[in-house]
Design a protein around this motif. Structure first.
Motif, PDB file in Angstrom:
ATOM      1  N   ILE A 149      10.196  77.405  47.513  1.00  0.00           N
ATOM      2  CA  ILE A 149      10.398  78.261  46.345  1.00  0.00           C
ATOM      3  C   ILE A 149      11.613  77.729  45.569  1.00  0.00           C
ATOM      4  CG2 ILE A 149       9.390  80.266  47.495  1.00  0.00           C
ATOM      5  CD1 ILE A 149      12.222  81.346  47.868  1.00  0.00           C
ATOM      6  N   PRO A 150      11.680  77.983  44.256  1.00  0.00           N
ATOM      7  CA  PRO A 150      12.761  77.404  43.441  1.00  0.00           C
ATOM      8  C   PRO A 150      14.161  77.668  43.975  1.00  0.00           C
ATOM      9  CG  PRO A 150      11.098  78.394  42.034  1.00  0.00           C
ATOM     10  CD  PRO A 150      10.720  78.754  43.444  1.00  0.00           C
ATOM     11  N   GLU A 151      14.382  78.871  44.505  1.00  0.00           N
ATOM     12  CA  GLU A 151      15.725  79.214  44.993  1.00  0.00           C
ATOM     13  C   GLU A 151      16.141  78.327  46.163  1.00  0.00           C
ATOM     14  OE1 GLU A 151      14.029  82.675  42.852  1.00  0.00           O
ATOM     15  OE2 GLU A 151      13.280  81.328  44.410  1.00  0.00           O
ATOM     16  N   LEU A 152      15.190  77.958  47.016  1.00  0.00           N
ATOM     17  CA  LEU A 152      15.523  77.086  48.142  1.00  0.00           C
ATOM     18  C   LEU A 152      15.642  75.628  47.711  1.00  0.00           C
ATOM     19  CD1 LEU A 152      13.486  78.490  51.173  1.00  0.00           C
ATOM     20  CD2 LEU A 152      15.951  78.512  50.819  1.00  0.00           C
ATOM     21  N   LEU A 153      14.862  75.242  46.729  1.00  0.00           N
ATOM     22  CA  LEU A 153      14.953  73.864  46.240  1.00  0.00           C
ATOM     23  C   LEU A 153      16.340  73.581  45.671  1.00  0.00           C
ATOM     24  CD1 LEU A 153      11.506  73.406  44.437  1.00  0.00           C
ATOM     25  CD2 LEU A 153      12.203  72.448  46.632  1.00  0.00           C
ATOM     26  N   THR A 154      16.890  74.540  44.939  1.00  0.00           N
ATOM     27  CA  THR A 154      18.192  74.319  44.315  1.00  0.00           C
ATOM     28  C   THR A 154      19.337  74.310  45.323  1.00  0.00           C
ATOM     29  OG1 THR A 154      18.388  76.691  43.845  1.00  0.00           O
ATOM     30  CG2 THR A 154      17.468  75.308  42.111  1.00  0.00           C
ATOM     31  N   GLU A 155      19.071  74.741  46.552  1.00  0.00           N
ATOM     32  CA  GLU A 155      20.103  74.691  47.588  1.00  0.00           C
ATOM     33  C   GLU A 155      20.309  73.267  48.113  1.00  0.00           C
ATOM     34  OE1 GLU A 155      21.998  77.444  49.181  1.00  0.00           O
ATOM     35  OE2 GLU A 155      21.477  78.107  47.161  1.00  0.00           O
ATOM     36  N   GLN A 156      19.363  72.393  47.841  1.00  0.00           N
ATOM     37  CA  GLN A 156      19.425  71.022  48.343  1.00  0.00           C
ATOM     38  C   GLN A 156      20.077  70.112  47.297  1.00  0.00           C
ATOM     39  OE1 GLN A 156      18.313  70.688  51.530  1.00  0.00           O
ATOM     40  NE2 GLN A 156      17.781  72.860  51.375  1.00  0.00           N
ATOM     41  N   ASP A 157      20.866  69.155  47.762  1.00  0.00           N
ATOM     42  CA  ASP A 157      21.417  68.160  46.843  1.00  0.00           C
ATOM     43  C   ASP A 157      20.322  67.222  46.358  1.00  0.00           C
ATOM     44  OD1 ASP A 157      24.251  68.852  46.948  1.00  0.00           O
ATOM     45  OD2 ASP A 157      24.113  68.263  49.042  1.00  0.00           O
ATOM     46  N   ILE A 158      19.420  66.864  47.273  1.00  0.00           N
ATOM     47  CA  ILE A 158      18.267  66.057  46.906  1.00  0.00           C
ATOM     48  C   ILE A 158      17.108  66.491  47.795  1.00  0.00           C
ATOM     49  CG2 ILE A 158      19.032  64.194  48.449  1.00  0.00           C
ATOM     50  CD1 ILE A 158      17.632  62.248  46.491  1.00  0.00           C
ATOM     51  N   VAL A 159      15.929  66.664  47.200  1.00  0.00           N
ATOM     52  CA  VAL A 159      14.807  67.222  47.938  1.00  0.00           C
ATOM     53  C   VAL A 159      13.510  66.631  47.408  1.00  0.00           C
ATOM     54  CG1 VAL A 159      14.701  69.212  46.385  1.00  0.00           C
ATOM     55  CG2 VAL A 159      13.650  69.360  48.643  1.00  0.00           C
ATOM     56  N   VAL A 160      12.561  66.399  48.308  1.00  0.00           N
ATOM     57  CA  VAL A 160      11.211  66.033  47.921  1.00  0.00           C
ATOM     58  C   VAL A 160      10.294  67.157  48.398  1.00  0.00           C
ATOM     59  CG1 VAL A 160      10.885  64.630  50.018  1.00  0.00           C
ATOM     60  CG2 VAL A 160       9.375  64.296  48.046  1.00  0.00           C
ATOM     61  N   GLN A 188      23.656  58.786  46.276  1.00  0.00           N
ATOM     62  CA  GLN A 188      22.598  59.507  45.573  1.00  0.00           C
ATOM     63  C   GLN A 188      21.499  58.566  45.099  1.00  0.00           C
ATOM     64  OE1 GLN A 188      23.847  61.867  42.225  1.00  0.00           O
ATOM     65  NE2 GLN A 188      21.895  62.902  42.052  1.00  0.00           N
ATOM     66  N   THR A 189      21.893  57.405  44.577  1.00  0.00           N
ATOM     67  CA  THR A 189      20.905  56.441  44.096  1.00  0.00           C
ATOM     68  C   THR A 189      20.025  55.937  45.234  1.00  0.00           C
ATOM     69  OG1 THR A 189      22.410  55.728  42.337  1.00  0.00           O
ATOM     70  CG2 THR A 189      20.593  54.253  42.888  1.00  0.00           C
ATOM     71  N   SER A 190      20.635  55.617  46.358  1.00  0.00           N
ATOM     72  CA  SER A 190      19.875  55.092  47.491  1.00  0.00           C
ATOM     73  C   SER A 190      18.874  56.113  48.012  1.00  0.00           C
ATOM     74  CB  SER A 190      20.825  54.676  48.622  1.00  0.00           C
ATOM     75  OG  SER A 190      21.689  53.652  48.204  1.00  0.00           O
ATOM     76  N   LEU A 191      19.334  57.346  48.175  1.00  0.00           N
ATOM     77  CA  LEU A 191      18.442  58.393  48.671  1.00  0.00           C
ATOM     78  C   LEU A 191      17.307  58.679  47.689  1.00  0.00           C
ATOM     79  CD1 LEU A 191      20.754  61.072  50.332  1.00  0.00           C
ATOM     80  CD2 LEU A 191      18.860  59.861  51.411  1.00  0.00           C
ATOM     81  N   THR A 192      17.653  58.742  46.417  1.00  0.00           N
ATOM     82  CA  THR A 192      16.642  59.037  45.406  1.00  0.00           C
ATOM     83  C   THR A 192      15.563  57.964  45.374  1.00  0.00           C
ATOM     84  OG1 THR A 192      18.279  60.195  44.052  1.00  0.00           O
ATOM     85  CG2 THR A 192      16.255  59.518  42.961  1.00  0.00           C
ATOM     86  N   GLU A 193      15.983  56.711  45.380  1.00  0.00           N
ATOM     87  CA  GLU A 193      15.010  55.614  45.348  1.00  0.00           C
ATOM     88  C   GLU A 193      14.101  55.642  46.565  1.00  0.00           C
ATOM     89  OE1 GLU A 193      17.328  52.100  44.921  1.00  0.00           O
ATOM     90  OE2 GLU A 193      17.653  52.369  42.748  1.00  0.00           O
TER      91      GLU A 193
END
Length: 487
Positions: A149-160, A188-193
């Motif tokens: 749910i959106p509220e839990l997604l925003t709790e993460q720094d990076i999420v798939v 952040q770049t490494s994790l995102t990629e």
């Protein structure tokens, strides 16, 4: 030429003046500092991996429990050798109950420690384990097939997460939020990629198997677990000092129970168990805690029938309400906890395992962690000194701050904490504390009856006066700026 630079100087000075005025009137008091004191060595894990298996009831994986269908017949029980290995080397709550058979609610309870958690609660300050983790310099990473749910997604720094939550057509989306400022510039770049590459691969995991086949359920879980293993490898190899919480939510077990009957449910659990073995090995090698739990369980109408959890005929079944809770961490004893525990106990236990003695705003759970030591967070009303005594022995002393964390105190001891404040309310406060678990110990200032206390009306008047003053200052500044621009 003379007027140009002069006007610019005036403009700059005006902006600086406005900035200073707003800072004075609008900012809150300075944030408290925090001093860390190691009383004795601890064995804190470098982070946590939280595996939430949607729809997994403990009745199907705990050796002590036999699962029954609603018609009274026993249902198939999967072979889960790796879950048993994790259990044997960790802490396991034998009777952990969820307050709701709704999957969304279960996820909210797990992260807030509140039995009545709602989406609105998540967005509040200090409401979740992730809020507390961020305050203690942890990174929050999520792989969420459900529970997104959106509220839990925003709790993460990076999420798939899967925007379709469909086993036949998974569409993974990577989201990044305001990342914790790590010492690693390219984190952040490494994790995102990496996560974007894996997100693109998700459909190919599924498409290699015939639509409707049980192998698609296996592959859906496998994508999430493979992505998790890859993230753990990246963090260990390239960012070994960065603490983090990785939350993995796999969704195929729940879906298998709904559409593949009890046999498909058991088969999907068995296949996931193979991957749990690899996840456990990597977590142990990297010094991470592994937590295995679920949002709710699953009940079946008959031994060969379809399952469910939400409707009335399923929701009250023990196979739905009993969920697994297993924690393997290098600072925990291996033991089975008997008695009755609740899903809201999970969040405070996770913080306790991570040696983060802090409080979630709405938690009504209790920590189940069994360590050989405890940690005290001591909060003062103002800067001062803290001395901890055991009997007549001085155990530790620190000064110069208003907040302290004392790590590695002996468990099940009686301590005396003496606080000496040095400011306007300078005095000595003493408290006896029994060290049965990690604790936050707050010391409030003693009221000075010689000084008048501002009434709510006085405070409101001052607040209104300050607000009006701010508006006037800003209007005056804007007027000056417009005059300069006009010239």
């Amino acid at each position: 030429m003379k007027n140009g630079p002069t006007s610019i100087n005036i403009l700059v000075r005006t902006l600086i003046f406005l900035f200073i005025c707003n800072i004075i009137f609008l900012t809150a008091p300075p944030a408290s500092a925090l001093t860390h004191i190691d009383v004795n060595p601890t064995n804190t894990p470098g982070g946590a991996v939280i595996l939430i298996i949607d729809g997994l009831g403990s009745s199907y994986v705990y050796p002590e429990i036999t699962p029954y269908a609603i018609d009274g017949k026993t249902t198939e029980k999967p072979l889960v050798n790796n879950i048993n290995i994790v259990s044997d080397n960790g802490l396991r709550a034998l009777n952990m109950l969820t307050p709701s058979s709704e999957g969304e609610t279960g996820h909210l309870v797990i992260v807030t420690g509140n039995s009545g958690a709602t989406p609105a609660m998540i967005s509040q300050t200090d409401a979740t384990i992730y809020d507390i983790a961020h305050r203690n310099n942890y990174l929050a990473i999520g792989i969420l097939q459900k529970g997104d749910i959106p509220e839990l997604l925003t709790e993460q720094d990076i999420v798939v997460h899967d925007i379709t939550t469909s086993i036949n057509d998974p569409q993974m989306e990577v989201l990044t939020h305001s990342l914790y400022k790590s010492e690693y510039e390219n984190l952040q770049t490494s994790l995102t990629e990496m996560m974007e590459t894996n997100a693109d691969l998700a459909p190919s995991y599924i498409d290699q198997y015939k639509e409707g086949s049980i192998e698609r359920y296996y592959a859906y879980n496998r994508w999430a677990m493979d992505t998790a293993i890859e993230i753990l490898g990246l963090m260990h190899e390239n960012y070994p000092e960065q603490k983090f919480i990785l939350t993995i939510n796999v969704g195929a077990v729940d879906t298998a129970g709904l559409y593949r009957r009890s046999e498909g449910y058991a088969d999907t659990i068995e296949d996931l168990d193979i991957m749990i073995g690899e996840l456990y090995e990597v977590a142990e090698e990297n010094g991470l805690a592994l937590i295995i739990t679920s949002d709710h369980g699953m009940a079946f109408q008959s031994a060969d029938g379809r399952g469910g959890s939400k409707s009335d005929k399923y929701a009250s079944q023990p196979e739905v309400l009993r969920i697994p809770f297993i924690v393997a961490s290098k600072n925990l004893k291996s033991e089975i906890l008997e008695g009755e525990f609740n899903q809201q106990d999970i969040a405070p236990t996770i913080l306790n395992v991570l040696d983060v003695p802090d409080e979630m705003r709405f938690s009504n759970g209790r920590s189940l962690a069994s360590k050989d030591y405890v940690n005290f967070k001591v909060i003062l009303p103002e800067a001062g000194a803290v001395t901890i005594y055991r009997a007549n022995e001085t155990v530790s002393r620190a000064s110069g701050d208003d907040s302290y964390v004392f790590y590695g105190l002996n468990r099940n001891e009686h301590y005396i904490i003496v606080v000496e404040t040095t400011g306007e309310t300078g005095n000595i406060i003493e408290r006896n504390v029994f060290s049965d678990t990690d604790q936050v110990i707050r010391f409030s200032p003693s009221p000075d009856i010689s000084k008048p206390v501002d009434s709510p009306e006085q405070k409101n008047t001052l607040r209104t006066f300050g607000s009006v003053l701010i508006v006037l200052i800003n209007l005056a500044g804007l007027g000056i700026i417009f005059r300069i621009i006009k010239k």
